[in-house]
Design an enzyme around this catalytic site. Sequence first.
Site, mmCIF file in Angstrom:
data_model
loop_
_atom_site.group_PDB
_atom_site.id
_atom_site.type_symbol
_atom_site.label_atom_id
_atom_site.label_comp_id
_atom_site.label_asym_id
_atom_site.label_seq_id
_atom_site.Cartn_x
_atom_site.Cartn_y
_atom_site.Cartn_z
ATOM 1 N N SER A 1 34.198 34.143 40.729
ATOM 2 C CA SER A 1 32.868 33.189 41.330
ATOM 3 C C SER A 1 32.146 34.299 40.453
ATOM 4 O O SER A 1 31.312 33.547 39.476
ATOM 5 C CB SER A 1 32.950 32.871 42.171
ATOM 6 O OG SER A 1 34.107 32.276 42.565
ATOM 7 N N THR A 2 32.146 35.224 40.396
ATOM 8 C CA THR A 2 30.590 35.891 39.429
ATOM 9 C C THR A 2 31.388 36.818 38.854
ATOM 10 O O THR A 2 32.599 37.342 38.751
ATOM 11 C CB THR A 2 30.246 36.404 40.740
ATOM 12 O OG1 THR A 2 31.067 37.185 41.576
ATOM 13 C CG2 THR A 2 30.270 35.895 41.665
#
Length: 181
Positions: free
Chosen positions: A10-11
Site C-alpha cells: 500500500s505505501t
Amino acid sequence: MTKIGYARVSTVDQDFEIQQQRLKAEGCVIVRSEKVSGASRDGRTELATIIEFLREGDELVVTRLDRLGRDTRDVLNIVHDCEQRGAFVTILDPHVSTRGEMGHLILTVLGMVAQMERRFIKERQREGIEKAKTIGVYKGGKVRIDHRRIREMSALGTSVTAIAKEIGCSRMQVYRVLNAK
C-alpha cells in the site's frame, strides 16, 4: 498456460520482496508489482496490464486475497475479468482457486472479510488520530515524498517517469503532486 504473479503493497515505505519470492517459488513466469492502495482498482496499472495480458488457461496468482483488493465488488470484478479471458485466479494463503466452483464461494466470503478488515483498520486509525488530537500530540501524517523536488524537476522538463524513478514513488503520486499546485 502461464502463471502470472501480482504483488502489491500500500505505501512507498513497504516492501513486496517476500511476495515476489513466494510467487516465483510457485512457478510464476512473470511477476508484476506495484505500490498502491488496494481500496479500489483505480491507479493499479500493473494489475490492469496483467488482466489485459491474460490468455485462455493462464493463471493470475497472488499471495493473499487482500493483495488483490480490499473491496468485495472489486475483487469479484477482477475475478470476473480474468474468467472472461479464460484465465483462473489463485490465492496462495489460504489456497483458493477459481478452477472449481467452491473457489468462487470462498473468494466471495474472503473478499467480504477483507473489506470488513479495511473498515476496521480505518476506524482504529481514525480513533487513534482523534485521541492524539485531544492530547495535543497529533502532527498529521509524515511526508513521504519531496513535493518541492518533484515540482523543481518538472519545471526543468524532467519526465514524470524519470521523476518517479528518482524520487522513488509511483508516477501516479508524481501526477497528484503536480496537479495539486
